[in-house]
Design a protein around this motif. Structure first.
Motif, PDB file in Angstrom:
ATOM      1  N   MET A 177       1.298  50.920  43.001  1.00  9.78           N
ATOM      2  CA  MET A 177       1.633  51.091  41.608  1.00  9.78           C
ATOM      3  C   MET A 177       0.206  49.735  41.644  1.00  9.78           C
ATOM      4  N   SER A 178      -0.601  50.445  40.894  1.00 15.89           N
ATOM      5  CA  SER A 178      -1.868  49.882  40.730  1.00 15.89           C
ATOM      6  C   SER A 178      -1.652  48.919  39.527  1.00 15.89           C
ATOM      7  N   GLU A 179      -2.671  47.144  39.384  1.00 12.10           N
ATOM      8  CA  GLU A 179      -1.761  46.135  38.085  1.00 12.10           C
ATOM      9  C   GLU A 179      -2.299  46.989  36.694  1.00 12.10           C
ATOM     10  N   LEU A 180      -3.096  47.680  36.266  1.00 13.30           N
ATOM     11  CA  LEU A 180      -3.481  48.550  35.279  1.00 13.30           C
ATOM     12  C   LEU A 180      -1.959  49.432  35.333  1.00 13.30           C
ATOM     13  N   GLU A 181      -1.616  49.978  35.310  1.00 15.03           N
ATOM     14  CA  GLU A 181      -0.264  50.419  35.339  1.00 15.03           C
ATOM     15  C   GLU A 181       1.258  49.350  35.089  1.00 15.03           C
ATOM     16  N   GLN A 182       0.759  48.263  35.363  1.00 16.71           N
ATOM     17  CA  GLN A 182       2.584  47.446  35.238  1.00 16.71           C
ATOM     18  C   GLN A 182       1.812  46.877  33.947  1.00 16.71           C
ATOM     19  N   ALA A 183       0.825  46.740  33.286  1.00 16.36           N
ATOM     20  CA  ALA A 183       0.597  46.344  31.756  1.00 16.36           C
ATOM     21  C   ALA A 183       1.081  47.180  31.118  1.00 16.36           C
ATOM     22  N   ARG A 184       2.018  46.099  30.221  1.00 14.61           N
ATOM     23  CA  ARG A 184       2.889  46.812  29.281  1.00 14.61           C
ATOM     24  C   ARG A 184       2.797  45.975  27.654  1.00 14.61           C
ATOM     25  N   TRP A 185       3.068  46.481  27.049  1.00  9.58           N
ATOM     26  CA  TRP A 185       2.674  45.921  25.352  1.00  9.58           C
ATOM     27  C   TRP A 185       3.604  45.238  25.304  1.00  9.58           C
ATOM     28  N   TYR A 186       4.310  44.089  24.428  1.00 12.66           N
ATOM     29  CA  TYR A 186       4.929  43.382  24.573  1.00 12.66           C
ATOM     30  C   TYR A 186       5.094  42.734  22.886  1.00 12.66           C
ATOM     31  N   VAL A 187       5.607  42.070  22.338  1.00 11.90           N
ATOM     32  CA  VAL A 187       5.863  41.772  21.364  1.00 11.90           C
ATOM     33  C   VAL A 187       6.214  40.577  21.068  1.00 11.90           C
ATOM     34  N   VAL A 188       4.964  39.214  20.716  1.00 11.73           N
ATOM     35  CA  VAL A 188       5.269  37.983  20.210  1.00 11.73           C
ATOM     36  C   VAL A 188       5.405  37.454  18.586  1.00 11.73           C
ATOM     37  N   HIS A 189       6.378  37.312  18.555  1.00 13.89           N
ATOM     38  CA  HIS A 189       6.613  36.673  17.240  1.00 13.89           C
ATOM     39  C   HIS A 189       6.169  35.570  16.761  1.00 13.89           C
ATOM     40  N   THR A 190       5.630  34.797  15.902  1.00 13.24           N
ATOM     41  CA  THR A 190       4.363  34.073  15.407  1.00 13.24           C
ATOM     42  C   THR A 190       5.235  33.699  13.818  1.00 13.24           C
ATOM     43  N   TYR A 191       4.293  32.491  13.707  1.00 16.53           N
ATOM     44  CA  TYR A 191       4.689  31.741  12.399  1.00 16.53           C
ATOM     45  C   TYR A 191       3.898  33.517  11.212  1.00 16.53           C
ATOM     46  N   VAL A 212       3.412  30.525  17.945  1.00 18.33           N
ATOM     47  CA  VAL A 212       4.148  31.379  18.933  1.00 18.33           C
ATOM     48  C   VAL A 212       5.206  31.109  18.912  1.00 18.33           C
ATOM     49  N   THR A 213       6.032  31.129  18.223  1.00 21.44           N
ATOM     50  CA  THR A 213       8.035  30.564  18.574  1.00 21.44           C
ATOM     51  C   THR A 213       8.940  32.200  19.502  1.00 21.44           C
ATOM     52  N   GLY A 214       8.226  32.980  20.087  1.00 21.69           N
ATOM     53  CA  GLY A 214       9.115  33.622  20.993  1.00 21.69           C
ATOM     54  C   GLY A 214       8.409  35.004  21.286  1.00 21.69           C
ATOM     55  N   PHE A 215       9.183  35.525  22.352  1.00 19.68           N
ATOM     56  CA  PHE A 215       8.940  37.130  22.884  1.00 19.68           C
ATOM     57  C   PHE A 215      10.398  38.079  21.974  1.00 19.68           C
TER      58      PHE A 215
END
Length: 174
Positions: A1-15, A89-92
């Protein structure tokens, strides 16, 4: 699996109200630390709102998910640390401190990542409908909308040309 395929979208909580500042800070940290291969993209999804007040029309951008920044990344100790320890950032989003990636459906429905679809149809071309309420009907393509992934087809029904909107996968060339 290439590095690009491992990249996923995550949601980060902010103020709330710090979304753009957090995005800019992470982008700067990525450049400074040479993490472009691990933190690939950041997004603060917005939509255009058109308001009419006192006869004047104003257009403005509104955040679709206030208090959140979307990050396309490969989770490593360092990439996680950069994002998690960014001011504002308050967390993922996920159980405990474990980031949970968005599913393909969630990414698509949020309109974060535009996938470009290759089509081999042209305006004026004759097609047949493969499935749906107009299955078996034939017609000519009148309009192609790449953004919505639909075509407007003129189908002959009851002796009249009727415009019908169909999805790309519903049609095939004759």
């Amino acid at each position: 699996m290439s590095e690009l395929e491992q990249a996923r979208w995550y949601v980060v909580h902010t103020y709330s109200g710090h979304e753009n500042k957090v995005k800019a800070t992470i982008e700067k940290a990525v450049q400074t630390r040479g993490m472009e291969d691990f933190i690939l993209d950041l997004a603060v999804p917005t939509e255009e709102i058109v308001e009419t007040k006192n006869g004047k029309t104003k257009s403005r951008q509104r955040k679709i998910f206030p208090g959140y920044v979307l990050v396309k990344m490969i989770i490593t100790d360092e990439s996680w640390y950069i994002v998690r320890n960014t001011k504002g950032v308050t967390g993922f989003v996920g159980p405990g401190s474990k980031p949970v990636p968005l599913s393909e459906e969630e990414v698509k429905s949020m309109g974060v990542e535009k996938t470009t679809l290759e089509i081999d149809f042209e305006v004026g071309e004759a097609i047949t409908v493969k499935y749906g309420p107009f299955e078996g009907f034939m017609g000519n393509i009148e309009e192609i909308n790449l953004e919505k992934e639909v075509v407007k087809v003129l189908i002959s029904m009851f002796g009249r040309e009727t415009p019908v909107e169909l999805e790309f996968d519903q049609i095939e060339k004759i």
